[in-house]
Scaffold this motif. Structure first.
Motif, mmCIF file in Angstrom:
data_model
loop_
_atom_site.group_PDB
_atom_site.id
_atom_site.type_symbol
_atom_site.label_atom_id
_atom_site.label_comp_id
_atom_site.label_asym_id
_atom_site.label_seq_id
_atom_site.Cartn_x
_atom_site.Cartn_y
_atom_site.Cartn_z
ATOM 1 N N VAL A 187 0.912 -1.212 0.056
ATOM 2 C CA VAL A 187 0.053 -0.008 -0.098
ATOM 3 C C VAL A 187 0.900 1.334 -0.215
ATOM 4 O O VAL A 187 0.792 2.268 -0.801
ATOM 5 C CB VAL A 187 -0.926 0.005 1.189
ATOM 6 C CG1 VAL A 187 -1.712 1.347 1.448
ATOM 7 C CG2 VAL A 187 -1.907 -0.990 0.962
ATOM 8 N N ARG A 188 1.891 1.111 0.886
ATOM 9 C CA ARG A 188 2.952 2.339 0.932
ATOM 10 C C ARG A 188 3.701 2.535 -0.552
ATOM 11 O O ARG A 188 3.441 3.729 -0.918
ATOM 12 C CB ARG A 188 3.881 2.385 2.004
ATOM 13 C CG ARG A 188 4.425 3.491 2.299
ATOM 14 C CD ARG A 188 5.379 3.331 3.754
ATOM 15 N NE ARG A 188 4.572 3.104 4.745
ATOM 16 C CZ ARG A 188 4.929 1.705 5.446
ATOM 17 N NH1 ARG A 188 5.959 0.989 5.117
ATOM 18 N NH2 ARG A 188 4.270 1.428 6.679
ATOM 19 N N SER A 189 4.047 1.611 -1.157
ATOM 20 C CA SER A 189 4.657 1.772 -2.444
ATOM 21 C C SER A 189 3.729 2.318 -3.358
ATOM 22 O O SER A 189 3.933 3.181 -4.246
ATOM 23 C CB SER A 189 5.413 0.512 -2.718
ATOM 24 O OG SER A 189 4.873 -0.061 -3.951
ATOM 25 N N PHE A 190 2.418 1.793 -3.339
ATOM 26 C CA PHE A 190 1.515 2.278 -4.706
ATOM 27 C C PHE A 190 1.220 3.774 -4.223
ATOM 28 O O PHE A 190 0.984 4.559 -5.056
ATOM 29 C CB PHE A 190 0.310 1.395 -4.337
ATOM 30 C CG PHE A 190 0.462 0.066 -5.024
ATOM 31 C CD1 PHE A 190 1.385 -0.219 -6.098
ATOM 32 C CD2 PHE A 190 -0.338 -1.210 -4.301
ATOM 33 C CE1 PHE A 190 1.409 -1.513 -6.523
ATOM 34 C CE2 PHE A 190 -0.136 -2.354 -5.008
ATOM 35 C CZ PHE A 190 0.777 -2.706 -5.969
ATOM 36 N N ALA A 191 0.963 4.101 -2.979
ATOM 37 C CA ALA A 191 0.575 5.472 -2.683
ATOM 38 C C ALA A 191 1.678 6.394 -2.841
ATOM 39 O O ALA A 191 1.392 7.453 -3.486
ATOM 40 C CB ALA A 191 0.550 5.602 -1.006
ATOM 41 N N GLN A 192 3.152 6.085 -2.793
ATOM 42 C CA GLN A 192 4.096 6.883 -3.249
ATOM 43 C C GLN A 192 4.026 7.150 -4.937
ATOM 44 O O GLN A 192 4.312 8.339 -5.286
ATOM 45 C CB GLN A 192 5.427 6.088 -2.865
ATOM 46 C CG GLN A 192 5.763 6.525 -1.384
ATOM 47 C CD GLN A 192 6.926 5.572 -1.128
ATOM 48 O OE1 GLN A 192 7.370 4.848 -1.790
ATOM 49 N NE2 GLN A 192 7.450 5.681 0.292
ATOM 50 N N ARG A 193 3.712 5.923 -5.526
ATOM 51 C CA ARG A 193 3.575 6.230 -7.042
ATOM 52 C C ARG A 193 2.287 7.169 -7.230
ATOM 53 O O ARG A 193 2.471 7.632 -8.304
ATOM 54 C CB ARG A 193 3.496 4.685 -7.581
ATOM 55 C CG ARG A 193 4.942 4.193 -7.714
ATOM 56 C CD ARG A 193 5.017 2.694 -8.228
ATOM 57 N NE ARG A 193 4.387 2.475 -9.340
ATOM 58 C CZ ARG A 193 4.001 1.219 -9.816
ATOM 59 N NH1 ARG A 193 4.265 0.225 -9.190
ATOM 60 N NH2 ARG A 193 3.379 1.113 -11.110
ATOM 61 N N VAL A 196 3.531 10.313 -7.055
ATOM 62 C CA VAL A 196 4.363 10.911 -8.277
ATOM 63 C C VAL A 196 3.576 11.191 -9.722
ATOM 64 O O VAL A 196 3.473 12.372 -10.074
ATOM 65 C CB VAL A 196 5.346 9.797 -8.858
ATOM 66 C CG1 VAL A 196 5.993 9.997 -10.074
ATOM 67 C CG2 VAL A 196 6.303 9.557 -7.515
ATOM 68 N N GLU A 197 2.411 10.244 -9.821
ATOM 69 C CA GLU A 197 1.470 10.610 -10.882
ATOM 70 C C GLU A 197 0.697 11.986 -10.766
ATOM 71 O O GLU A 197 0.456 12.756 -11.649
ATOM 72 C CB GLU A 197 0.497 9.624 -11.014
ATOM 73 C CG GLU A 197 1.360 8.374 -11.733
ATOM 74 C CD GLU A 197 2.018 8.417 -12.763
ATOM 75 O OE1 GLU A 197 1.673 9.330 -13.790
ATOM 76 O OE2 GLU A 197 3.069 7.430 -13.229
ATOM 77 N N ALA A 198 0.131 11.966 -9.397
ATOM 78 C CA ALA A 198 -0.425 13.386 -9.114
ATOM 79 C C ALA A 198 0.265 14.404 -9.382
ATOM 80 O O ALA A 198 -0.292 15.400 -9.633
ATOM 81 C CB ALA A 198 -1.043 13.233 -7.583
ATOM 82 N N ARG A 331 9.066 9.835 -18.240
ATOM 83 C CA ARG A 331 8.243 9.609 -17.157
ATOM 84 C C ARG A 331 8.838 9.405 -15.838
ATOM 85 O O ARG A 331 8.344 9.856 -14.619
ATOM 86 C CB ARG A 331 7.651 8.357 -17.509
ATOM 87 C CG ARG A 331 6.276 8.324 -18.469
ATOM 88 C CD ARG A 331 5.537 6.927 -18.697
ATOM 89 N NE ARG A 331 5.091 6.603 -17.478
ATOM 90 C CZ ARG A 331 3.856 7.173 -16.998
ATOM 91 N NH1 ARG A 331 3.419 8.100 -17.816
ATOM 92 N NH2 ARG A 331 3.333 6.736 -15.776
ATOM 93 N N VAL A 332 10.106 8.811 -15.788
ATOM 94 C CA VAL A 332 10.900 8.949 -14.628
ATOM 95 C C VAL A 332 11.273 10.325 -14.132
ATOM 96 O O VAL A 332 11.215 10.492 -12.851
ATOM 97 C CB VAL A 332 12.092 8.043 -14.740
ATOM 98 C CG1 VAL A 332 12.898 7.889 -13.535
ATOM 99 C CG2 VAL A 332 12.084 6.689 -15.361
#
Ligand code: ADP
Length: 382
Positions: A187-193, A196-198, A331-332
Protein backbone atom coordinates in the motif's frame (compact mmCIF):
# COMPACT_ATOMS: atom_id res chain seq x y z
CA UNK A 1 -49.28 47.49 -120.21
CA UNK A 2 -47.08 49.91 -122.11
CA UNK A 3 -43.48 50.63 -121.42
CA UNK A 4 -44.07 53.90 -119.48
CA UNK A 5 -46.05 51.93 -116.84
CA UNK A 6 -43.14 49.54 -116.40
CA UNK A 7 -40.80 52.46 -115.86
CA UNK A 8 -43.17 54.03 -113.25
CA UNK A 9 -43.55 50.70 -111.41
CA UNK A 10 -39.78 50.20 -111.29
CA UNK A 11 -39.29 53.70 -109.90
CA UNK A 12 -41.93 53.09 -107.15
CA UNK A 13 -40.39 49.71 -106.27
CA UNK A 14 -36.96 51.33 -106.08
CA UNK A 15 -38.33 53.94 -103.66
CA UNK A 16 -40.00 51.31 -101.51
CA UNK A 17 -36.84 49.18 -101.27
CA UNK A 18 -34.75 52.27 -100.57
CA UNK A 19 -37.11 53.46 -97.81
CA UNK A 20 -37.20 50.00 -96.23
CA UNK A 21 -33.41 49.79 -96.30
CA UNK A 22 -33.06 53.23 -94.71
CA UNK A 23 -35.53 52.20 -92.01
CA UNK A 24 -33.70 48.94 -91.36
CA UNK A 25 -30.37 50.74 -91.22
CA UNK A 26 -31.87 53.22 -88.76
CA UNK A 27 -33.12 50.39 -86.58
CA UNK A 28 -29.74 48.67 -86.66
CA UNK A 29 -28.00 51.89 -85.71
CA UNK A 30 -30.40 52.38 -82.79
CA UNK A 31 -29.75 48.81 -81.54
CA UNK A 32 -26.04 49.39 -81.92
CA UNK A 33 -26.27 52.50 -79.79
CA UNK A 34 -28.17 50.55 -77.11
CA UNK A 35 -25.52 47.79 -77.10
CA UNK A 36 -22.78 50.39 -76.79
CA UNK A 37 -24.68 52.01 -73.95
CA UNK A 38 -24.87 48.67 -72.08
CA UNK A 39 -21.22 47.87 -72.75
CA UNK A 40 -20.03 51.23 -71.53
CA UNK A 41 -22.77 51.58 -68.90
CA UNK A 42 -21.38 53.80 -66.18
CA UNK A 43 -20.77 51.86 -62.95
CA UNK A 44 -23.47 52.94 -60.50
CA UNK A 45 -22.41 55.56 -58.00
CA UNK A 46 -20.60 54.26 -54.98
CA UNK A 47 -19.80 50.76 -56.28
CA UNK A 48 -16.15 51.52 -57.08
CA UNK A 49 -15.74 53.24 -53.72
CA UNK A 50 -17.48 50.35 -51.93
CA UNK A 51 -15.30 47.71 -53.59
CA UNK A 52 -12.17 49.60 -52.61
CA UNK A 53 -13.03 49.80 -48.91
CA UNK A 54 -14.09 46.16 -48.61
CA UNK A 55 -12.17 44.14 -46.07
CA UNK A 56 -12.51 41.04 -48.21
CA UNK A 57 -11.43 40.99 -51.82
CA UNK A 58 -14.13 42.31 -54.18
CA UNK A 59 -14.62 42.16 -57.95
CA UNK A 60 -17.48 43.58 -60.07
CA UNK A 61 -18.19 42.03 -63.49
CA UNK A 62 -20.38 43.30 -66.28
CA UNK A 63 -22.94 41.32 -68.32
CA UNK A 64 -20.23 39.84 -70.53
CA UNK A 65 -18.25 38.67 -67.47
CA UNK A 66 -15.56 41.30 -67.94
CA UNK A 67 -14.02 42.65 -64.74
CA UNK A 68 -14.86 46.33 -64.42
CA UNK A 69 -13.69 46.97 -60.84
CA UNK A 70 -11.40 44.96 -58.56
CA UNK A 71 -10.28 45.88 -55.06
CA UNK A 72 -6.62 45.92 -53.97
CA UNK A 73 -7.41 42.79 -51.91
CA UNK A 74 -8.58 40.97 -55.04
CA UNK A 75 -5.40 41.95 -56.82
CA UNK A 76 -3.30 40.81 -53.89
CA UNK A 77 -5.06 37.44 -53.97
CA UNK A 78 -4.44 37.21 -57.72
CA UNK A 79 -8.13 36.74 -58.51
CA UNK A 80 -8.04 38.72 -61.75
CA UNK A 81 -5.94 38.44 -64.87
CA UNK A 82 -6.43 41.34 -67.30
CA UNK A 83 -10.23 41.69 -67.39
CA UNK A 84 -11.14 38.11 -66.55
CA UNK A 85 -11.33 35.98 -63.40
CA UNK A 86 -8.37 33.62 -62.99
CA UNK A 87 -10.14 30.84 -61.11
CA UNK A 88 -12.47 28.81 -63.30
CA UNK A 89 -14.50 27.74 -60.21
CA UNK A 90 -15.45 31.39 -59.63
CA UNK A 91 -16.12 32.03 -63.33
CA UNK A 92 -18.42 28.96 -63.39
CA UNK A 93 -20.27 30.19 -60.30
CA UNK A 94 -20.71 33.62 -61.95
CA UNK A 95 -22.30 31.94 -65.01
CA UNK A 96 -24.64 29.92 -62.79
CA UNK A 97 -25.69 33.00 -60.83
CA UNK A 98 -26.44 34.86 -64.10
CA UNK A 99 -28.82 32.08 -65.11
CA UNK A 100 -30.47 31.37 -61.72
CA UNK A 101 -30.35 34.83 -60.19
CA UNK A 102 -29.56 33.11 -56.83
CA UNK A 103 -26.45 34.15 -54.89
CA UNK A 104 -23.89 31.37 -54.28
CA UNK A 105 -21.20 30.66 -51.68
CA UNK A 106 -18.27 28.37 -52.41
CA UNK A 107 -15.20 27.26 -50.44
CA UNK A 108 -12.17 26.63 -52.58
CA UNK A 109 -8.40 26.39 -52.73
CA UNK A 110 -6.80 29.07 -54.86
CA UNK A 111 -3.20 29.35 -55.97
CA UNK A 112 -1.94 32.81 -55.19
CA UNK A 113 1.11 34.28 -56.88
CA UNK A 114 2.93 32.76 -59.79
CA UNK A 115 6.56 33.34 -58.86
CA UNK A 116 8.18 30.21 -57.46
CA UNK A 117 4.97 28.23 -58.08
CA UNK A 118 2.92 30.45 -55.73
CA UNK A 119 1.15 29.06 -52.68
CA UNK A 120 -2.36 27.85 -51.91
CA UNK A 121 -4.87 29.91 -49.97
CA UNK A 122 -8.29 28.82 -48.72
CA UNK A 123 -11.04 31.15 -49.91
CA UNK A 124 -14.73 31.54 -49.11
CA UNK A 125 -16.25 33.15 -52.19
CA UNK A 126 -19.68 34.78 -52.44
CA UNK A 127 -21.17 35.55 -55.86
CA UNK A 128 -24.29 37.72 -55.99
CA UNK A 129 -26.07 39.78 -58.65
CA UNK A 130 -25.65 43.53 -58.25
CA UNK A 131 -28.85 44.89 -59.77
CA UNK A 132 -29.50 43.15 -63.09
CA UNK A 133 -26.48 44.32 -65.01
CA UNK A 134 -23.54 43.53 -62.72
CA UNK A 135 -22.20 40.66 -60.70
CA UNK A 136 -20.36 41.04 -57.39
CA UNK A 137 -17.71 38.52 -56.31
CA UNK A 138 -16.44 38.71 -52.71
CA UNK A 139 -13.58 36.49 -51.52
CA UNK A 140 -12.38 36.13 -47.91
CA UNK A 141 -9.00 34.51 -47.19
CA UNK A 142 -9.68 31.86 -44.50
CA UNK A 143 -6.21 30.23 -44.59
CA UNK A 144 -5.11 31.53 -41.17
CA UNK A 145 -8.50 30.86 -39.56
CA UNK A 146 -8.46 27.24 -40.77
CA UNK A 147 -4.82 26.78 -39.69
CA UNK A 148 -5.63 28.02 -36.18
CA UNK A 149 -8.65 25.73 -35.99
CA UNK A 150 -6.30 22.86 -36.92
CA UNK A 151 -3.79 23.88 -34.22
CA UNK A 152 -6.62 23.99 -31.64
CA UNK A 153 -7.85 20.56 -32.71
CA UNK A 154 -4.33 19.08 -32.41
CA UNK A 155 -3.85 20.78 -29.06
CA UNK A 156 -7.04 19.30 -27.63
CA UNK A 157 -6.17 15.87 -29.05
CA UNK A 158 -2.65 16.11 -27.53
CA UNK A 159 -3.93 17.16 -24.12
CA UNK A 160 -6.52 14.40 -23.99
CA UNK A 161 -3.85 11.87 -24.86
CA UNK A 162 -1.31 13.25 -22.35
CA UNK A 163 -3.80 13.47 -19.49
CA UNK A 164 -5.02 9.93 -20.10
CA UNK A 165 -1.67 8.39 -19.07
CA UNK A 166 -1.37 9.76 -15.50
CA UNK A 167 -5.11 9.49 -14.90
CA UNK A 168 -5.04 5.85 -16.08
CA UNK A 169 -2.04 5.18 -13.80
CA UNK A 170 -3.86 6.72 -10.81
CA UNK A 171 -6.90 4.51 -11.45
CA UNK A 172 -4.79 1.35 -11.65
CA UNK A 173 -2.83 2.29 -8.49
CA UNK A 174 -6.02 3.05 -6.57
CA UNK A 175 -7.40 -0.38 -7.56
CA UNK A 176 -4.12 -2.02 -6.49
CA UNK A 177 -4.30 -0.32 -3.09
CA UNK A 178 -7.85 -1.52 -2.63
CA UNK A 179 -6.89 -5.09 -3.56
CA UNK A 180 -3.77 -5.08 -1.35
CA UNK A 181 -5.30 -3.30 1.65
CA UNK A 182 -4.02 -6.05 3.97
CA UNK A 183 -0.36 -5.57 2.98
CA UNK A 184 0.91 -2.25 4.35
CA UNK A 185 4.23 -2.41 2.46
CA UNK A 186 2.55 -2.66 -0.92
CA UNK A 187 0.00 0.00 0.00
CA UNK A 188 2.83 2.38 0.92
CA UNK A 189 4.66 1.77 -2.35
CA UNK A 190 1.49 2.23 -4.44
CA UNK A 191 0.64 5.40 -2.54
CA UNK A 192 4.11 6.81 -3.29
CA UNK A 193 3.64 6.11 -6.98
CA UNK A 194 0.24 7.76 -6.81
CA UNK A 195 1.92 10.88 -5.46
CA UNK A 196 4.37 10.93 -8.37
CA UNK A 197 1.53 10.66 -10.91
CA UNK A 198 -0.55 13.29 -9.09
CA UNK A 199 2.49 15.65 -9.07
CA UNK A 200 2.91 15.14 -12.78
CA UNK A 201 -0.76 15.89 -13.39
CA UNK A 202 -0.50 19.03 -11.28
CA UNK A 203 2.63 20.19 -13.13
CA UNK A 204 1.07 19.50 -16.50
CA UNK A 205 -2.07 21.43 -15.61
CA UNK A 206 -0.02 24.40 -14.40
CA UNK A 207 2.16 24.40 -17.52
CA UNK A 208 -0.88 24.15 -19.80
CA UNK A 209 -2.42 27.14 -18.06
CA UNK A 210 0.90 29.05 -18.38
CA UNK A 211 1.12 28.17 -22.04
CA UNK A 212 -2.42 29.27 -22.86
CA UNK A 213 -1.86 32.51 -20.91
CA UNK A 214 1.28 33.31 -22.92
CA UNK A 215 -0.52 32.56 -26.18
CA UNK A 216 -3.60 34.60 -25.27
CA UNK A 217 -1.83 37.71 -24.01
CA UNK A 218 0.77 39.99 -25.51
CA UNK A 219 3.30 40.77 -22.73
CA UNK A 220 4.49 43.81 -24.70
CA UNK A 221 1.03 45.40 -24.34
CA UNK A 222 1.64 46.06 -20.64
CA UNK A 223 5.41 45.66 -20.47
CA UNK A 224 7.56 46.04 -17.36
CA UNK A 225 11.23 46.92 -17.53
CA UNK A 226 13.49 44.60 -15.57
CA UNK A 227 17.21 43.68 -15.42
CA UNK A 228 18.16 40.32 -16.89
CA UNK A 229 20.70 39.71 -14.06
CA UNK A 230 17.79 39.64 -11.60
CA UNK A 231 15.92 37.12 -13.77
CA UNK A 232 18.98 34.85 -13.85
CA UNK A 233 19.41 35.08 -10.03
CA UNK A 234 15.82 34.04 -9.38
CA UNK A 235 15.84 31.28 -12.01
CA UNK A 236 19.10 29.80 -10.64
CA UNK A 237 17.73 29.97 -7.11
CA UNK A 238 14.56 28.09 -8.04
CA UNK A 239 16.69 25.21 -9.38
CA UNK A 240 19.01 25.01 -6.39
CA UNK A 241 17.29 22.09 -4.62
CA UNK A 242 17.07 20.03 -7.82
CA UNK A 243 20.74 20.71 -8.65
CA UNK A 244 21.96 19.98 -5.10
CA UNK A 245 20.20 16.61 -5.16
CA UNK A 246 22.38 15.68 -8.16
CA UNK A 247 25.47 17.51 -6.88
CA UNK A 248 25.36 19.73 -9.96
CA UNK A 249 26.91 23.20 -9.69
CA UNK A 250 25.06 25.99 -11.48
CA UNK A 251 27.53 28.70 -12.45
CA UNK A 252 26.01 32.05 -13.46
CA UNK A 253 28.29 34.46 -15.32
CA UNK A 254 26.78 37.87 -16.13
CA UNK A 255 29.27 39.73 -18.33
CA UNK A 256 27.02 42.72 -18.80
CA UNK A 257 23.58 43.53 -17.40
CA UNK A 258 20.78 44.99 -19.49
CA UNK A 259 17.06 45.61 -19.11
CA UNK A 260 14.42 43.72 -21.01
CA UNK A 261 10.87 44.89 -21.69
CA UNK A 262 7.97 42.51 -21.11
CA UNK A 263 6.85 40.18 -18.35
CA UNK A 264 9.53 39.45 -15.76
CA UNK A 265 7.55 36.46 -14.53
CA UNK A 266 7.42 34.87 -17.99
CA UNK A 267 11.07 35.50 -18.86
CA UNK A 268 12.05 34.07 -15.45
CA UNK A 269 9.89 31.01 -16.19
CA UNK A 270 11.67 30.53 -19.54
CA UNK A 271 15.20 30.77 -18.05
CA UNK A 272 14.13 28.56 -15.15
CA UNK A 273 12.84 25.88 -17.58
CA UNK A 274 16.13 25.91 -19.52
CA UNK A 275 18.20 25.57 -16.33
CA UNK A 276 15.93 22.83 -14.98
CA UNK A 277 16.29 20.86 -18.24
CA UNK A 278 20.06 21.30 -18.15
CA UNK A 279 20.07 19.81 -14.64
CA UNK A 280 17.56 17.02 -15.46
CA UNK A 281 19.40 15.83 -18.56
CA UNK A 282 22.92 15.94 -17.04
CA UNK A 283 24.75 13.23 -15.09
CA UNK A 284 25.46 13.79 -11.40
CA UNK A 285 28.35 16.00 -10.26
CA UNK A 286 28.61 18.08 -13.44
CA UNK A 287 28.40 21.81 -14.12
CA UNK A 288 25.67 23.93 -15.71
CA UNK A 289 26.73 27.34 -17.00
CA UNK A 290 24.39 30.33 -17.29
CA UNK A 291 26.09 33.10 -19.28
CA UNK A 292 24.64 36.55 -19.98
CA UNK A 293 26.00 39.01 -22.52
CA UNK A 294 24.70 41.84 -24.67
CA UNK A 295 25.49 41.79 -28.39
CA UNK A 296 24.31 44.63 -30.66
CA UNK A 297 21.32 45.52 -28.52
CA UNK A 298 20.33 41.89 -27.96
CA UNK A 299 20.49 40.22 -24.55
CA UNK A 300 21.75 36.64 -24.80
CA UNK A 301 21.22 34.13 -22.02
CA UNK A 302 23.09 30.89 -22.79
CA UNK A 303 22.50 27.78 -20.67
CA UNK A 304 25.16 25.13 -21.18
CA UNK A 305 25.25 21.60 -19.83
CA UNK A 306 27.51 18.54 -20.16
CA UNK A 307 24.54 16.22 -20.39
CA UNK A 308 23.14 13.59 -22.73
CA UNK A 309 22.77 15.99 -25.68
CA UNK A 310 20.14 16.01 -28.42
CA UNK A 311 20.58 14.29 -31.82
CA UNK A 312 20.51 16.69 -34.81
CA UNK A 313 17.27 15.23 -36.21
CA UNK A 314 15.43 15.92 -32.91
CA UNK A 315 16.68 19.48 -32.43
CA UNK A 316 13.72 21.17 -34.20
CA UNK A 317 11.13 18.90 -32.66
CA UNK A 318 12.04 19.35 -28.97
CA UNK A 319 10.31 22.77 -29.06
CA UNK A 320 6.96 21.17 -30.01
CA UNK A 321 4.30 20.76 -27.35
CA UNK A 322 4.49 17.39 -25.56
CA UNK A 323 7.51 16.27 -27.59
CA UNK A 324 9.98 14.14 -25.62
CA UNK A 325 12.96 12.32 -27.07
CA UNK A 326 12.65 9.43 -24.68
CA UNK A 327 9.10 9.25 -23.26
CA UNK A 328 9.97 6.36 -20.94
CA UNK A 329 12.87 8.29 -19.36
CA UNK A 330 10.74 11.38 -19.22
CA UNK A 331 8.16 9.52 -17.12
CA UNK A 332 10.90 8.86 -14.57
CA UNK A 333 12.03 12.51 -14.45
CA UNK A 334 8.39 13.67 -14.43
CA UNK A 335 8.80 15.65 -17.69
CA UNK A 336 5.71 16.94 -19.40
CA UNK A 337 7.19 17.87 -22.79
CA UNK A 338 5.84 21.40 -22.37
CA UNK A 339 8.90 23.20 -20.94
CA UNK A 340 10.64 24.09 -24.21
CA UNK A 341 7.41 25.00 -25.93
CA UNK A 342 6.82 27.53 -23.12
CA UNK A 343 10.37 28.90 -23.67
CA UNK A 344 9.73 29.25 -27.40
CA UNK A 345 6.46 31.13 -26.86
CA UNK A 346 7.93 33.42 -24.22
CA UNK A 347 10.82 34.27 -26.58
CA UNK A 348 8.49 34.95 -29.53
CA UNK A 349 6.07 37.07 -27.51
CA UNK A 350 8.99 39.26 -26.37
CA UNK A 351 10.24 39.74 -29.92
CA UNK A 352 13.09 37.26 -29.38
CA UNK A 353 14.04 33.68 -30.20
CA UNK A 354 15.58 30.57 -28.72
CA UNK A 355 18.23 28.50 -30.46
CA UNK A 356 19.97 25.25 -29.69
CA UNK A 357 23.41 23.79 -30.18
CA UNK A 358 23.87 20.20 -29.07
CA UNK A 359 25.92 17.10 -29.63
CA UNK A 360 24.87 13.71 -28.20
CA UNK A 361 27.21 12.62 -25.41
CA UNK A 362 28.81 16.09 -25.16
CA UNK A 363 26.02 18.36 -24.00
CA UNK A 364 23.77 21.19 -25.09
CA UNK A 365 23.61 24.98 -25.13
CA UNK A 366 20.23 26.70 -25.33
CA UNK A 367 20.47 30.44 -26.10
CA UNK A 368 17.58 32.76 -25.37
CA UNK A 369 17.87 36.09 -27.25
CA UNK A 370 15.71 39.06 -26.31
CA UNK A 371 15.87 42.68 -27.45
CA UNK A 372 17.55 44.87 -24.79
CA UNK A 373 15.49 47.88 -23.68
CA UNK A 374 16.98 51.17 -24.84
CA UNK A 375 18.90 53.27 -22.30
CA UNK A 376 21.00 52.24 -19.30
CA UNK A 377 20.10 49.24 -17.14
CA UNK A 378 18.19 49.63 -13.86
CA UNK A 379 21.26 49.31 -11.67
CA UNK A 380 23.02 52.25 -13.30
CA UNK A 381 19.97 54.50 -12.92
CA UNK A 382 19.75 53.77 -9.18
P1 ADP B 1 10.32 17.82 -20.60
O1 ADP B 1 9.28 18.21 -19.62
O2 ADP B 1 10.15 16.43 -21.13
O3 ADP B 1 11.71 18.13 -20.14
P2 ADP B 1 10.77 19.93 -22.55
O4 ADP B 1 9.83 20.56 -23.51
O5 ADP B 1 11.41 20.80 -21.56
O6 ADP B 1 9.98 18.75 -21.86
O7 ADP B 1 11.89 19.18 -23.38
C1 ADP B 1 11.53 18.35 -24.47
C2 ADP B 1 12.54 17.23 -24.64
O8 ADP B 1 13.79 17.77 -25.07
C3 ADP B 1 12.86 16.51 -23.35
O9 ADP B 1 11.97 15.45 -23.14
C4 ADP B 1 14.28 16.01 -23.60
O10 ADP B 1 14.21 14.79 -24.30
C5 ADP B 1 14.88 17.06 -24.50
N1 ADP B 1 15.74 18.03 -23.76
C6 ADP B 1 15.36 19.25 -23.31
N2 ADP B 1 16.41 19.89 -22.73
C7 ADP B 1 17.47 19.06 -22.83
C8 ADP B 1 18.85 19.14 -22.43
N3 ADP B 1 19.34 20.22 -21.81
N4 ADP B 1 19.64 18.08 -22.71
C9 ADP B 1 19.16 17.00 -23.35
N5 ADP B 1 17.88 16.86 -23.75
C10 ADP B 1 17.03 17.86 -23.50
Amino acid sequence: MDASWYVLLAILLGFAIGAASVHLLGLAAQRGRQVMAIASEPIPDGITAMVHVLESAGVVLDGSNQVIVSSPGAQALDLVEGRTLRAHEIADAVRRVWSTGEAEVLDMTHRRGRLGGGHDVQLRVRVAPLGNRFMLVLAADRTEELRLAGVRRDFVANISHELKTPIGALTVLAEAIEAGAEEPERVRSFAQRMQVEADRLGRMTKELIDLSRIQADDPLDHADRFPIAQVVDIAVDRNRVLADAKRIRIMPRVLEDADVLGSEELVTMAVQNLISNAVQYSPEATHVGVGVRVVDGVVEVAITDKGVGIPAEEQERVFERFYRIDPARSRVTGGTGLGLSIVKHVAASHGGEVSLWSRPGQGSTFTLRLPAAAGPAHKEIA
